[in-house]
Each structure stands twice: as C-alpha cells, then as structure tokens.
Enzyme design. Structure first.
Site, mmCIF file in Angstrom:
data_model
loop_
_atom_site.group_PDB
_atom_site.id
_atom_site.type_symbol
_atom_site.label_atom_id
_atom_site.label_comp_id
_atom_site.label_asym_id
_atom_site.label_seq_id
_atom_site.Cartn_x
_atom_site.Cartn_y
_atom_site.Cartn_z
ATOM 1 N N GLU A 1 0.822 -1.201 0.000
ATOM 2 C CA GLU A 1 0.000 0.000 0.000
ATOM 3 C C GLU A 1 0.864 1.261 0.000
ATOM 4 O OE1 GLU A 1 -2.874 2.728 0.051
ATOM 5 O OE2 GLU A 1 -3.444 0.607 0.093
ATOM 6 N N SER B 1 -5.761 2.070 -5.340
ATOM 7 C CA SER B 1 -5.336 0.673 -5.239
ATOM 8 C C SER B 1 -5.902 -0.169 -6.370
ATOM 9 C CB SER B 1 -5.775 0.094 -3.896
ATOM 10 O OG SER B 1 -5.150 0.760 -2.824
ATOM 11 N N HIS C 1 -1.109 3.172 5.555
ATOM 12 C CA HIS C 1 -2.326 3.908 5.227
ATOM 13 C C HIS C 1 -2.765 4.620 6.499
ATOM 14 C CE1 HIS C 1 -6.389 4.832 3.941
ATOM 15 N NE2 HIS C 1 -6.200 4.258 2.769
ATOM 16 N N ASP D 1 1.063 -0.501 -4.974
ATOM 17 C CA ASP D 1 -0.182 -0.334 -5.727
ATOM 18 C C ASP D 1 -0.238 1.054 -6.366
ATOM 19 O OD1 ASP D 1 -0.464 0.994 -3.280
ATOM 20 O OD2 ASP D 1 -2.569 0.467 -3.032
#
Length: 672
Positions: free
Chosen positions: A312, A352, A470, A522
């Site tokens: 991520e 993503s 995140h 991503d």
C-alpha cells in the site's frame, strides 16, 4: 392594497408611479422569506472564500501567486461557489414555494427556521474541515476518490475516527457556527423575512427564478471551465469541492468514444497490434479486432512459486535505494540490491484498484472506474487463470475486508481463491485497525497459505495486499522507533519491518529456494502536483527476488505495472496465449519503452521524456519531464506520441467493451 404584498412597510402604499413599483418590487426580493436564502448564499460564498484561502495557505509552496493567477482563482471560484449554492438550496426553494403564509409565519414554525438555518451553517463549517482534511491527504478538492469512499462508509468513517480527534473537532465547530448564526439572526433581513407576508404568486415567481439558475447551469456549465492555469494546484483551488463531488459522481464511468478524441477504430486496433507485437510472439488471427497472440519463451518451463506482495502506497521517494536518507526501508533496500530492481517504474493510477487491475490484467487504465469495480468483470484474461490452468494454488490474500472496492468479487471471479480478514481466527489477528490486520499478521497468514499448498504438493501463486501504510498509520507498539499515528514515515517503516520479518521466516521454509518474490506498490503515497499528472508522484518500486534463480541487476528501462505479468511469465519460460497489453521488461528495446499513468479522467502516455495526456471533452496536453530535477514543463504535442496514446486507450476501451479481453469466448459478459 399594494400589488406587492411581500413588503411590510404599509406607509409606502401612498407612493405612486412606476418608480414606487420598481422600488417595492426590488425591495421585495430582500425582505420576504426568500431573503433568508440570499443571506444563506452570502454565508456560503464567504465560507468558501475562507476555505479557498486556507487551502491556498496550506499549499503555498506549490501555488503560483501572480496577481492575475490569484484573481482567476477567486473569480472562477466565486462563479462555481454561486452555482453550487443554488444547487444546495433547491429543497429549501421548493419548501418556501409550497408552505402557506399562515404556516410559515406561525410562532411554532419560527424556531424550525432558526434551527435549520443554524444546521445549514454548521454543515458549511463542517465542510471547511472536511475539505481541509481531504486536501491534506490528496492535495485536491473532493473528487472521484470521495465518491468511491461514500460507498464504503464503515471503512471511511472508521479511518476518520482512528485518524483524527473527531468529537473535539465537531464540538469546536459549534463556536464559528454559533457566531455566524447569531450575527445573521440578529440582522434586520432575518427578522423581516420571518414576518413579511408572501403570497403564492410571488413565491412561485421568485422560486421559479431560483430553480432555473441551477437548471441552466446543469445544461451549460461543467468542470472543464475551471482551468485557470497550467498549475494543477491553482486549478484545484478555483474549484468548489461540493460541485466537484457531484461532478465526479456523474462522470464516474466515462465512455471513451463519448468523452475523448478518437480515430478510426480499425486503424487504432491495427496500430495497437503493432505496438504489442514481439519477436517471440505470433498473432493467432489476422483480424485487427483480436490481439490474441502465442508467446513462446525459450528454455525449460520453470514451476517456481510466486509470492506477489503489493504494498500500500509505497512511493519510490520513501526508499533509501532511491535516495531517501531517513532509513525507513532497510529491508526493502536489501531485497532490491539482491534481486532484479527496476528503478524507472510507474504506477498506472492513484487508487489501489488501478494497480491491482494493471497487475492482474496487464491493461492500461481505461477512463472512468477501474475494471475491478465494474459490473460484468468476471472471466477476464488474467494472471490468476494462467497460473490456475497450470495447476497452481492461486490465492488473493488481503488483511482487510475484501468487499471494499469489490476486490473479493473481482479476484474470486478471475482465477483466485479469496482469503481476507474474515477468514482469520482471533489468534491470527494480534493487531488491526479499520483497514485491516497489521502487515505482520497478514504476512504470517500468507506463509500459512504457502505451507498448505506445499504440503498438498502444489505450487502456489499468492497475491498479497498490505494495508499498514495507510492513514491512521497504526501498528503494533515496540516494533519500530516511530510512535503510532505520527504520519506516513511510521507506516512506511513498519511495513518495511514486517517485510523483513516475513522474509526471515520465509527463508526457513522448504519452498523458499523455489519461490520468486515480487514486491511492488499499488500506487504512490500522494498524487498531488502542479501538473495534471505529476510523474514524480507515480514513481514506485518493483523488486523481483529469488536468490537461487535470479542474478541481481538494476534495470532502468521505462516501464509500468502492466508489464509485470509478461515479465514474470518470461522468467518462468512459459509458452502461453496472451491478450495482455504489457511487455516483458527484460527484452524491451529502447524504442519500445513507455509507461502509462492516469486518473479516472486523464489518461497519460509516457514515451521517453514526453508525457502525452488525453483529456475528457477532447483535446490533449504534452509535457517534457526531467527525472533528475523532477520538473515537468508544458510543451507542444508530438503527433506520433498522440497517435500511439489514442491507439492504446481507445483500443483498450473498445476491446473491453466488446468482450475481447475475456479469457474464453462465452464467459459471463462476453460482448456486453
């Protein structure tokens, strides 16, 4: 009796003549119930001007502050704020038209008016905070990301609750809201509006004018008129967040043929076949509509396991091997030095689902929503099916709830078995936030899945997707030296720590020597920049690590996420039928190097140092990019690049729409 019953000053009934009628008609617009709307619109415009100023201060280093530029920001901004205000008050206009005088001026109704005016002001103040937080995260006004987030309220609200002091913020908003409300409520305009009579004929006429403004604007105004500068930050500041939110909702699914410059379909498909052709492939059909080709890779076929880890928001700029001196990624840096490291590699999008789409389907980012989120996305020609058809265990392993962004459905219907947070026992989940279990727990479950496949005598292809990097950037205490909830650096360093522990455990497994590890992001941690597609915000790492089978090397060929699947299959020496648009990076010739970047509206094609961007509503723009200085300067279009960009994007849209990128003819949605 005067013809203008909304005017309460009865002494004026003795005036006569055209001037009296004009004066009373003009004043009637400001002293009946509709004057409340005028007052509220004034507050709305003022609050939005303050919002625009605060966001400008937040991004002062990125904004062009010329007098003309700033004037355009506020001028165009005021125009769109006004339009949005009239959209916003449509329900109130209808209410004001329909409610009779005896009800509106009744003493029991007056507190209702006060209450709703206060609530409206509070909502406006709340909007300032919401826009500030969204801008701080994405560097943009509300857009398609906000639209997508509205669908997944559990995750989004949970993320907000875990990231910010929500209740103190909500309580604090009572202060400015109350001040604005009391200032307005004490004004003569507000008091007269609650007592002035307003007959149905006048209400209908005034209400009709108020309703016609948004109708005309809906038909004749769109976001394309917001462009005030070549600086993307200036353009974003000129926008109205609420207007952009609904515009994004309307345009969440864009048909290429409707919104973009197109050319003859057959010619574009023919050109696409030329660009995806390789020395080791042969088309199975002469039809330009069919890009299927037989790919033959020399050497004995390898049955290596694949552990594809998608991280991520891992921007290249966070890693030491790209020059970051903060020491956030020692484990990833070591893997890059010990494997194939691609240092000129780009994400296809800013979400993503764009990265996941490119990695599994090897396709360019078509306009509108990602294929991951579109209906009828079953049975696509995917990396998962290619491995599954060769007897591999293919698993999608995700630490969150896979219904988010339709990920479970997409992977479950494109060659993968699904393992997400709901499949993990309480003992497997040592730490979690709203987005999912911590990366350490996710990697432990990935190892468990690999062990199960190995024990069953089957090779595996595990597609693992992390969540810890995140917001709110929370992770288990004591693992790294950065406190939780202190920002992106902590998320990056914890994910790197988890990768290190993962690889340490994997080296002890009997399947390690026969496994190819892939580490890729991503998308980047931020996509905001001065240009519409800031290339430095799309640079991500790609690492292929298998010490027993791959010699370390640093590769600087220009490439992107759509090239991962063909490169993996080439390393395995597989022969296969392909509908992929990507290429094997390792055998790319210099004139074949290119990358694809985009948002849900803007479609970019990077060739050499020139970025060609296709724009909705037609047209394009071109930039020259310097990778060393990270500067991106507007330049003239190059016809060959424009043709190739259109060929890729127009053809990809046509192929998907006509079912030509499905695995087998007859799969669900074929030709839909």
């Amino acid at each position: 009796m005067t013809d203008y019953p909304c005017v309460p000053n009865q002494s004026q009934r003795h005036d006569s003549g055209l001037f009296r009628r004009f004066r009373e008609g003009f004043r009637s617009l400001f002293i009946d119930r509709f004057s409340l709307l005028g007052l509220f619109v004034g507050v709305y415009l003022g609050v939005n001007a303050i919002t625009r100023t605060l966001l400008m201060i937040l991004s002062a280093s990125q904004v062009d502050f010329g007098l003309t530029q700033v004037g355009a920001i506020y001028g165009v901004g005021l125009f769109f704020d006004g339009i949005t205000a009239f959209y916003f008050i449509i329900p109130v206009v209808l209410y004001f038209i329909l409610v009779p005088d005896r009800v509106f001026r009744h003493r029991f109704h007056l507190p209702v008016v006060h209450l709703f005016f206060f609530v409206g002001v509070y909502v406006l103040c709340y909007g300032v905070v919401a826009e500030w937080l969204f801008w701080d995260e994405f560097g943009k006004r509300f857009n398609f990301i906000a639209v997508d987030y509205l669908v997944y309220t559990t995750e989004v609200i949970g993320n907000i609750m875990e990231s910010y002091p929500v209740y103190p913020l909500l309580a604090g908003l009572l202060v400015p809201s109350s001040l604005i409300y009391f200032f307005c409520a004490r004004s003569r305009v507000f008091r007269d509006a609650l007592t002035a009579p307003c007959h149905l004929k006048h209400r209908a006429a005034t209400g009709f004018m108020c309703l016609m403004i948004p109708v005309v604007c809906f038909l004749g105004v769109d976001s394309s008129r917001v462009r005030v500068s070549d600086n993307a930050f200036n353009n974003e500041l000129a926008k109205n967040g609420l207007y952009e939110l609904f515009a994004a909702f309307r345009n969440n699914d864009l048909d290429y043929a409707t919104f973009y410059d197109g050319r003859d379909t057959t010619a574009m498909l023919t050109r696409l076949r030329e660009m995806v052709a390789t020395d080791n492939s042969e088309f199975i059909s002469e039809s330009p509509e069919d890009i299927t080709r037989r790919v033959v890779n020399p050497g004995d076929e390898k049955r290596l396991n694949i552990m594809l880890v998608t991280i991520e928001s891992m921007s290249a700029e966070y890693m030491g091997i790209f020059g970051n001196g903060s020491g956030l990624t020692p484990n990833l840096d070591r893997l890059a030095q010990g494997g194939l490291f691609f240092d000129n590699f780009y994400a296809t999008g800013t979400r993503s689902v764009r990265g996941l789409e490119a990695l599994t389907l090897s396709t360019v980012p078509t306009a509108g929503r990602s294929i991951v989120k579109r209906p009828g996305n079953e049975g696509m020609f995917s990396l998962g099916y290619l491995f599954k058809e060769r007897g591999y265990d293919t698993k999608w392993v995700y630490g969150g709830y896979g219904y988010f962004d339709n990920m479970n459905y997409y992977y479950g219907n494109n060659g993968f078995s699904v393992v997400d947070r709901t499949d993990m026992s309480a003992g497997e989940k040592t730490f979690a936030n709203i987005w999912g279990v911590c990366d350490g727990d996710l990697f432990n479950r990935s190892l468990k899945e690999a062990d199960a496949s190995w024990a069953a005598g089957k090779p595996f292809m595990n597609f693992v997707f992390t969540t810890s990097n995140h917001r709110p950037y929370t992770y288990p205490e004591g693992k790294i030296d950065i406190p939780v909830k202190t920002g992106r650096a902590g998320g990056v360093k914890y994910t790197d720590y988890a990768v290190g522990e993962f690889m340490k455990a994997a080296r002890e497994k009997p399947w390690f020597d026969d496994t190819l590890f892939v580490f890729v992001a991503d998308h980047c941690g931020s996509s905001a920049g001065k240009t519409s597609l800031p290339l430095r915000k799309y640079e991500i790492p790609l690492i292929l690590y298998s010490p027993k089978t791959i010699e370390p090397a640093r590769i600087s060929k220009l490439c992107s996420q759509i090239d991962v699947a063909p490169t993996l299959l080439a390393l395995l020496n597989w022969d296969y039928d392909s509908k992929f648009l990507g290429r094997n990076i390792l055998t790319m010739k210099p004139d074949e190097e290119r990358a694809f970047v985009g948002t849900y509206q803007k479609l970019g094609y990077l060739k050499g140092d020139r970025l060609t961007v296709l724009l909705p509503k037609g047209g394009s723009e071109t930039y020259v990019y310097d990778r060393v200085t990270k500067k991106q300067v507007r330049t003239g279009v190059r016809d060959a690049d424009l043709t190739d960009a259109i060929s890729y994007y127009q053809s990809a849209s046509w192929l998907y729409k006509n079912g030509m990128t499905r695995r087998i003819k007859g799969e669900p949605g074929w030709g839909a």
